[in-house]
Design a protein around this motif. Structure first.
Motif, PDB file in Angstrom:
ATOM      1  N   VAL A   1       0.845  -1.372  -0.540  1.00  0.00           N
ATOM      2  CA  VAL A   1       0.032   0.393   0.197  1.00  0.00           C
ATOM      3  C   VAL A   1       0.739   1.248   0.239  1.00  0.00           C
ATOM      4  O   VAL A   1       0.360   1.872  -0.576  1.00  0.00           O
ATOM      5  CB  VAL A   1      -1.177   0.402   0.893  1.00  0.00           C
ATOM      6  CG1 VAL A   1      -1.932   1.248   1.538  1.00  0.00           C
ATOM      7  CG2 VAL A   1      -2.214  -0.653   1.009  1.00  0.00           C
TER       8      VAL A   1
ATOM      9  N   SER B   1       0.225   3.442  -3.211  1.00  0.00           N
ATOM     10  CA  SER B   1      -0.238   5.033  -2.883  1.00  0.00           C
ATOM     11  C   SER B   1       0.679   5.833  -2.892  1.00  0.00           C
ATOM     12  O   SER B   1       0.623   7.383  -2.899  1.00  0.00           O
ATOM     13  CB  SER B   1      -1.178   4.939  -1.450  1.00  0.00           C
ATOM     14  OG  SER B   1      -0.275   5.267  -0.548  1.00  0.00           O
TER      15      SER B   1
ATOM     16  N   ALA C   1      -1.035   8.553   1.264  1.00  0.00           N
ATOM     17  CA  ALA C   1      -2.328   8.517   1.715  1.00  0.00           C
ATOM     18  C   ALA C   1      -2.225   8.653   3.058  1.00  0.00           C
ATOM     19  O   ALA C   1      -1.362   9.018   3.821  1.00  0.00           O
ATOM     20  CB  ALA C   1      -3.029   6.749   1.323  1.00  0.00           C
TER      21      ALA C   1
ATOM     22  N   GLU D   1      -6.447  10.810  -0.076  1.00  0.00           N
ATOM     23  CA  GLU D   1      -7.006   8.899   0.082  1.00  0.00           C
ATOM     24  C   GLU D   1      -6.570   8.948   1.659  1.00  0.00           C
ATOM     25  O   GLU D   1      -6.085   8.806   2.382  1.00  0.00           O
ATOM     26  CB  GLU D   1      -5.436   7.947  -0.680  1.00  0.00           C
ATOM     27  CG  GLU D   1      -6.122   6.821  -0.405  1.00  0.00           C
ATOM     28  CD  GLU D   1      -7.075   6.577  -1.556  1.00  0.00           C
ATOM     29  OE1 GLU D   1      -8.462   6.091  -1.023  1.00  0.00           O
ATOM     30  OE2 GLU D   1      -6.566   5.749  -2.251  1.00  0.00           O
TER      31      GLU D   1
ATOM     32  N   CYS E   1      -6.636   5.386   4.018  1.00  0.00           N
ATOM     33  CA  CYS E   1      -6.761   3.726   3.910  1.00  0.00           C
ATOM     34  C   CYS E   1      -6.943   3.345   5.773  1.00  0.00           C
ATOM     35  O   CYS E   1      -6.244   4.027   5.843  1.00  0.00           O
ATOM     36  CB  CYS E   1      -5.075   3.669   2.957  1.00  0.00           C
ATOM     37  SG  CYS E   1      -4.896   1.748   2.312  1.00  0.00           S
TER      38      CYS E   1
ATOM     39  N   LYS F   1     -10.741   3.474   2.188  1.00  0.00           N
ATOM     40  CA  LYS F   1     -10.632   2.729   2.012  1.00  0.00           C
ATOM     41  C   LYS F   1     -10.036   1.311   3.302  1.00  0.00           C
ATOM     42  O   LYS F   1      -9.312   1.762   3.950  1.00  0.00           O
ATOM     43  CB  LYS F   1      -8.876   1.941   0.589  1.00  0.00           C
ATOM     44  CG  LYS F   1      -9.005   3.348  -0.439  1.00  0.00           C
ATOM     45  CD  LYS F   1     -10.167   2.711  -1.312  1.00  0.00           C
ATOM     46  CE  LYS F   1     -10.768   3.476  -2.045  1.00  0.00           C
ATOM     47  NZ  LYS F   1      -9.924   4.218  -2.879  1.00  0.00           N
TER      48      LYS F   1
ATOM     49  N   VAL G   1      -8.728  -2.095   4.348  1.00  0.00           N
ATOM     50  CA  VAL G   1      -7.827  -2.976   4.764  1.00  0.00           C
ATOM     51  C   VAL G   1      -7.704  -4.198   5.803  1.00  0.00           C
ATOM     52  O   VAL G   1      -7.269  -3.468   6.830  1.00  0.00           O
ATOM     53  CB  VAL G   1      -6.420  -3.194   4.340  1.00  0.00           C
ATOM     54  CG1 VAL G   1      -5.683  -4.449   4.031  1.00  0.00           C
ATOM     55  CG2 VAL G   1      -6.353  -1.880   3.049  1.00  0.00           C
TER      56      VAL G   1
ATOM     57  N   LEU H   1      -7.116   0.804  -4.840  1.00  0.00           N
ATOM     58  CA  LEU H   1      -7.023   2.818  -4.951  1.00  0.00           C
ATOM     59  C   LEU H   1      -7.315   3.312  -5.328  1.00  0.00           C
ATOM     60  O   LEU H   1      -7.582   4.829  -5.625  1.00  0.00           O
ATOM     61  CB  LEU H   1      -5.032   2.355  -4.755  1.00  0.00           C
ATOM     62  CG  LEU H   1      -4.421   1.885  -3.129  1.00  0.00           C
ATOM     63  CD1 LEU H   1      -3.000   2.081  -3.299  1.00  0.00           C
ATOM     64  CD2 LEU H   1      -4.905   2.532  -2.023  1.00  0.00           C
TER      65      LEU H   1
END
Lengths: 573, 102
Positions: free
Chosen positions: A380, A384, A388, A440, A442, A468, A470, A530
């Motif tokens: 990630v 990203s 992020a 973003e 996450c 997002k 995870v 993403l």
């Protein structure tokens, strides 16, 4: 212009005057007047309807941490108020500015065990920065003004306004809103003591192995540039606490990594070897110090903090500097000499090589076997582009998120540090995305923690918040399981979880979902996640017996580091 | 281990409902018993004066004072061994209020 308004309207006008555009909340019987008035304010105040009051306060915390502005929570009395208590305690220990407005029964009913009455003032007093019960409409505007002033100045923290029904429905006069700038009994940080700065500069100039450990105070005081200038001029290597992460870019030349229990080897070993330790905006948590009386044994300690009670609380200091980090660092930088400590600073690279070989490489780039948690986080970070905001829950997901994320900007790591609140992550991510929609966001979360506030998927659905998620899914309460494996003879007492089918859960909430079990698919899935414009739930099935290393077991010295189950690392051995 | 002895912790505060309870929490959270307690209006208008007597260590007493002072409504707090007089407090508080009372 003088207006006659209800206390509920005065509240909303005051919030708007404080620059609030978003509130997180949940209606109920004793706050219904505020919600009724809110109906006419929806063009100026966005209300995010959560699914549980705990979600509201964690979302407000995420919002505050991402934006630097106080998060605002509106809940009802009784259970509404008690449901935010965890978040209030969390925001207090993590210095997060949050303003909670809780409904309360009418004045005449106070103390009668009325329906949904509870002693909010008594309960929140010990765990917040300020509590105030508003009993009359004319108290509303000054109380809100004080609340914002107190929440956001000095060492920030949560404040709670206990808003009785009489104060909500009664009519008061509202003129121009007056911001609060002065409270007689509450002093704002004063310029730091010149003598202390002088003494600190002298210690730093005479140091051979100076070392900085900084915390979230850098972020809270907007001292990122001052810290960089200080480190450059003094040639001083620096480590971050978990909450300080992202205050310096991950590739900043003097940055050696995270300190503490699962921190980087370099930062812990250099703490133990330094001769002057400069602690800035951090509070010597036991997760950072290990056994306190063995912490930095060779060092004279300089502690810079805005909170007087933190100085000398855990670690005795040579020089304590009470003040705002940005101001103190700027003045210290002027005072110290240009220095180089190249040989000392290069030790970090030596320790990093060991850590990379023994821990990071096997965790983030395993050749075979199941997907590792660190691997997901590292991918990630790569994909990203370090842009992020990383939000984590609590446990292994948090430690992996902290260890393997990489940052380019400040305010990019949001996690429950001091209180360690499982269930923090999902709502905090919603709040962060709401506050910083252009970035973003996450979330790394475990299969245990996500189920503590799983209902907030409903908030994502209703608000369309494109976070997002995870899920590092290993079917265990991984961090407790790790302790059981290492220190409790592999007696896995109540840590195994039978999990629901998350694909059905995501489907029920209309959230895009993908499950990844194979390494070969991981990168593609992360790219898809993403690039998604909407919320995305990535269910990463990771190694069940995953462990977070390196580890300084609780109550040990920072130079007693476990590299894996069998191997200890003690300064080069 | 540091020795415990009797300390007087003297607190000047705004008049605020609930403050006594949150101050006494600061003692109880650390397992310190309050041996005696008095609350009365101080010689300064609008300012209340609490005095607590408690058996504890110097370090803990100082810490308690720090945390009490962090309460927004608390103007100042002091701690003395039980045998000292409080003449010093008066002067410090008078100066403090002169500066902050505008």
């Amino acid at each position: 212009m003088l207006k006659r308004l209800t206390g509920a309207e005065i509240l909303l006008e005051s919030l708007i005057a404080e620059g609030v555009d978003t509130v997180f909340g949940y209606p109920g019987g004793q706050i219904i007047t505020v919600y009724d008035k809110l109906y006419g304010y929806t063009d100026r105040l966005r209300h995010i309807l959560v699914r549980h009051e705990q979600g509201a306060i964690h979302a407000a915390q995420g919002y505050a941490r991402a934006t630097g502005r106080p998060g605002v929570v509106i809940v009802t009395s009784g259970p509404g108020a008690t449901n935010v208590i965890t978040g209030v305690a969390d925001a207090m220990v993590d210095s997060t500015p949050v303003v909670v407005i809780a409904g309360q029964v009418g004045n005449a009913m106070l103390g009668t065990d009325a329906f949904q009455e509870t002693d909010v003032v008594g309960m929140t007093g010990p765990i917040d920065k300020w509590t105030f019960q508003i009993r009359r409409p004319e108290e509303v505007a000054p109380a809100v003004a004080k609340a914002f002033h107190i929440a956001s100045t000095g060492r920030p923290g949560p404040v709670v306004l206990d808003f009785t029904r009489d104060a909500q429905v009664g009519i008061g006069l509202f003129d121009e809103y007056q911001k609060c700038t002065h409270i007689r009994s509450y002093a704002l940080p004063a310029p730091a003591d010149e003598k202390a700065i002088e003494a600190a500069a002298e210690l730093i100039d005479n140091a051979e192995r100076p070392f900085v450990v900084f915390g979230q105070g850098i972020v809270l005081s907007h001292a990122e540039e001052q810290l960089k200038a200080f480190l450059k001029k003094g040639g001083i290597p620096a480590a971050s606490t978990m909450l300080g992460l992202s205050a310096l870019p991950s590739d900043f030349p003097y940055y050696v990594g995270m300190a503490g229990m699962h921190g980087n080897i370099a930062s812990n070993l250099m703490t133990q070897q330094c001769d002057v330790l400069i602690a800035v905006g951090m509070r010597f948590s036991d997760r950072v110090t290990g056994k306190p009386n063995t912490y930095a044994p060779k060092a004279k300690i300089i502690h810079i903090d805005v909170d007087r009670t933190e100085i000398g609380k855990i670690i005795p200091v040579e020089v304590g500097i009470l003040g705002d980090a940005a101001e103190v660092l700027e003045r210290l930088t002027e005072r110290i000499r240009f220095s180089f400590h190249d040989e000392w600073a290069s030790l970090a690279r030596r320790y990093d090589r060991v850590e990379t070989e023994k821990v990071s490489e096997p965790e983030t780039a395993p050749a075979e076997g199941p997907i590792h948690m660190g691997e997901v986080v590292a991918r990630v970070a790569e994909l990203s582009g370090r842009e992020a905001i990383i939000v984590t829950d609590v446990g292994q997901n948090q430690l992996m998120g902290a260890r393997y994320s990489r940052f380019a900007h400040s305010r990019s790591f949001i996690s429950s540090g001091g209180l360690g609140t499982m269930g923090f992550g999902l709502p905090a991510a919603i709040g962060a995305k709401t506050g910083a929609p252009e970035r973003e966001v996450c979330l790394f979360v475990g299969d245990g923690g996500i189920q503590m506030t799983l209902q907030e998927l409903g908030t994502i659905m209703q608000e369309g918040t494109p976070v997002k998620i995870v899920l590092l899914n290993n079917n265990w309460l991984g961090n407790v399981r790790q302790w059981q494996e290492l220190f409790y003879g592999e007696r896995y007492s109540q840590t195994h979880l039978l999990n629901p089918d998350y694909s059905l859960i995501a489907k029920a909430y209309g959230i895009r979902y993908r499950c990844v079990e194979d390494r070969a698919e991981l990168e593609d899935a992360l790219r898809e996640m993403l690039s998604s414009k909407e919320a995305y739930f990535l269910d990463a099935h990771v190694c069940e017996m995953g462990m977070v290393y390196p580890m300084v077991p609780g109550g040990r010295r920072l130079d007693e580091i476990l590299l894996n189950k069998e191997e200890w690392y003690r300064d080069g051995k | 281990m540091e020795n415990s002895s009797m300390f007087i912790i003297s607190v000047y505060s705004e008049n605020q409902v609930g403050l006594l309870s949150s101050i006494s929490n600061i003692f109880s959270r650390r397992g310190i018993n309050i041996e005696s307690l008095t609350v009365f209006p101080s010689e300064f208008p609008g300012i209340h004066h609490f005095t607590f007597r408690a058996i504890t260590t110097e370090r803990a007493a100082q810490q308690v004072v720090g945390f009490i002072e962090k309460k927004v409504e608390v103007v100042r707090a002091f701690c003395f061994p039980d045998n000292a007089t409080s003449a010093a407090e008066h002067g410090i508080l008078q100066d403090y209020l002169k500066n902050r009372n505008q």
